[in-house]
Design an enzyme around this catalytic site. Structure first.
Site, PDB file in Angstrom:
ATOM      1  N   HIS A   1      38.182  35.605  42.104  1.00  0.00           N
ATOM      2  CA  HIS A   1      39.591  36.000  42.156  1.00  0.00           C
ATOM      3  C   HIS A   1      40.398  35.142  43.141  1.00  0.00           C
ATOM      4  O   HIS A   1      41.622  35.295  43.234  1.00  0.00           O
ATOM      5  CB  HIS A   1      39.715  37.480  42.537  1.00  0.00           C
ATOM      6  CG  HIS A   1      40.854  38.178  41.860  1.00  0.00           C
ATOM      7  ND1 HIS A   1      41.829  37.506  41.140  1.00  0.00           N
ATOM      8  CD2 HIS A   1      41.200  39.481  41.802  1.00  0.00           C
ATOM      9  CE1 HIS A   1      42.704  38.357  40.666  1.00  0.00           C
ATOM     10  NE2 HIS A   1      42.342  39.583  41.052  1.00  0.00           N
TER      11      HIS A   1
ATOM     12  N   ASP B   1      43.032  34.267  37.973  1.00  0.00           N
ATOM     13  CA  ASP B   1      43.776  35.530  37.916  1.00  0.00           C
ATOM     14  C   ASP B   1      43.297  36.348  36.727  1.00  0.00           C
ATOM     15  O   ASP B   1      42.615  35.848  35.823  1.00  0.00           O
ATOM     16  CB  ASP B   1      45.282  35.257  37.802  1.00  0.00           C
ATOM     17  CG  ASP B   1      45.608  34.375  36.612  1.00  0.00           C
ATOM     18  OD1 ASP B   1      45.602  34.887  35.481  1.00  0.00           O
ATOM     19  OD2 ASP B   1      45.856  33.162  36.829  1.00  0.00           O
TER      20      ASP B   1
END
Length: 469
Positions: free
Chosen positions: A439, A443
């Site tokens: 992350h 995204d």
């Protein structure tokens, strides 16, 4: 006449013509010649454990093929070692005589540190002598294939205690992998009592369990007499991590520093199932599972989303983090082996057909079970697929490898009732895909689009076939 006789009597006697040399008193003695041979110069060189690759810093010694005072030549096998990923045989770089072993069997050896000492010399040494030499046939040097000496014999040879201890440890009664040796320690079994059924008498896990079953059966009556208090007492055994477990500990500890983003999806695998069954009737030499189709769909989707085929280079305070994109799709496959979890990879999968992918999977599975995967097979991966469904389980939260930014977990195929376009109940084969992404750079929307593209390719094989090169 009288004068002539007087002259003859005064002359010196004529030497005996039958003698071949003057009288002994008048001979000059020549100096005796001798052959004087010096011992050739020799040098004891430490043999350093070479770099095996992939950042491996230590390996476990499985067995030695040589002993002190054994003569070796270049490319002769010295020992067999087990890294966290594969077993390898270390060969000599020198011609000479082994003088000392720095490690024993089952010891952990450090890369770049001395593994053994080798006395490097060109010819066998001949003792110096000032007396005339009588030529005699020299005894042949000891060979690595000669029977091993006992410890007492080595003490008579003048070896130091540390070398004798290392030698004693380097002579296991039988061959066994580190995982099997760990099992032997856990079950308190002497390897010398177990008959190995593997190659070259190697002891396998089944051999250990078979021995323990017979042992427990013979001592069952004695254990039945123990008190209830002894039966209820907890027994804890401290075990050392195997090389693969040690590396897994380090790798997963580093991986947990990555913020994971988890995404799951359910796809209809029925169209692929029909094609797979039809192809298996035609290609009898290579059976097809669902995995080659899924891996090919992942590769096609990575072409649209190259971010997920990248790696993150963290850098330091001076250099900011960077994202390194990689062109080739080297898809790793998590495999369960007798030695533990390994992740070999198939190189440049975008250029392979589904049949070729299935063939590569079979090749890697055979090598993984035998512990013969090469360094090339285990390095260079860019994306990993974990087929946990082959064992069981529907959902999984896979952990990302530090050199990658995403991983896919494949669940088991389930047959469920579903509604078709005309609202009729039909039988459908369902497969769950679980995705994890880094992350820090990926995204949620990108990961969802990637998963959606894979779902479309699997549920509509015609689209996937149209995009094959």
């Amino acid at each position: 006449m009288n004068v002539l006789r007087q002259c003859i009597r005064t002359l010196a006697p004529i030497p005996n013509l039958g003698r071949c040399c003057p009288p002994k008193s008048s001979c000059r003695r020549l100096p005796q010649r001798t052959i004087h041979i010096s011992t050739p110069l020799a040098e004891v060189k430490p043999f350093l454990l070479p770099d095996i690759g992939e950042g491996i810093k230590e390996v476990q010694i499985i067995q030695w093929f040589v002993e002190p005072e054994a003569r070796v030549e270049q490319f002769d096998k010295l020992c067999e070692v087990q890294s966290d990923k594969a077993a390898a045989e270390i060969t000599s770089r020198f011609d000479g005589v082994v003088k000392k072993l720095h490690y024993g069997a089952e010891d952990m050896a450090l890369v770049g540190k001395p593994l053994c000492d080798i006395d490097v010399q060109n010819d066998s040494a001949i003792e110096e002598s000032s007396t005339p030499v009588q030529v005699a046939q020299a005894s042949s040097p000891s060979s690595p294939h000669q029977p091993q000496k006992t410890v007492n014999q080595h003490q008579q040879d003048g070896l130091d205690k540390s070398t004798i201890d290392a030698l004693a440890k380097s002579q296991p009664a039988s061959l066994a992998t580190p995982a099997v040796r760990g099992l032997l320690k856990e079950l308190k079994v002497d390897i010398a009592n177990v008959s190995g059924t593997g190659k070259d008498g190697r002891v396998m896990k089944d051999d250990v369990y078979r021995y323990v079953k017979l042992r427990d059966a013979s001592t069952g009556s004695a254990r039945s007499d123990s008190s209830s208090e002894e039966r209820e007492q907890q027994v804890e055994t401290r075990l050392k991590l195997s090389p693969i477990q040690s590396q897994m500990f380090k790798t997963m500890t580093r991986s947990l520093s990555i913020p994971h983003f988890l995404y799951t999806d359910e796809i209809n695998i029925s169209p692929i199932s029909a094609i797979r069954q039809r192809l298996n009737h035609q290609f009898t030499s290579q059976r097809l599972s669902y995995l080659p189709f899924i891996m090919k769909a992942v590769s096609l989707a990575l072409g649209e989303f190259p971010l997920l085929n990248s790696r993150v280079e963290v850098g330091d305070e001076k250099d900011p983090p960077q994202l390194i994109r990689r062109e080739k799709h080297n898809l790793g496959i998590a495999m369960d082996t007798p030695l533990g979890l390994v992740v070999p990879n198939i190189k440049n999968i975008s250029c392979l057909s589904i049949i070729e992918i299935a063939s590569e999977i079979s090749r890697l599975q055979i090598l993984a079970k035998a512990g013969k995967l090469s360094i090339s097979d285990l390095t260079g991966g860019t994306f990993t697929v974990s087929n946990i469904g082959s064992i069981g389980g529907t959902y999984v939260a896979p952990v990302i490898v530090q050199s990658e930014v995403a991983i896919l977990g494949v669940g088991k195929v389930r047959t469920v009732p579903a509604f078709d376009e005309q609202d009729r109940v039909v039988k459908r084969e369902i497969l769950n895909l679980s995705w994890s992404a880094d992350h820090r750079v990926v995204d949620g929307a990108t990961m969802a689009r990637m998963a959606e593209r894979v779902r479309e390719l699997v549920e509509d094989p015609g689209v996937m076939m149209a995009r094959l090169r």
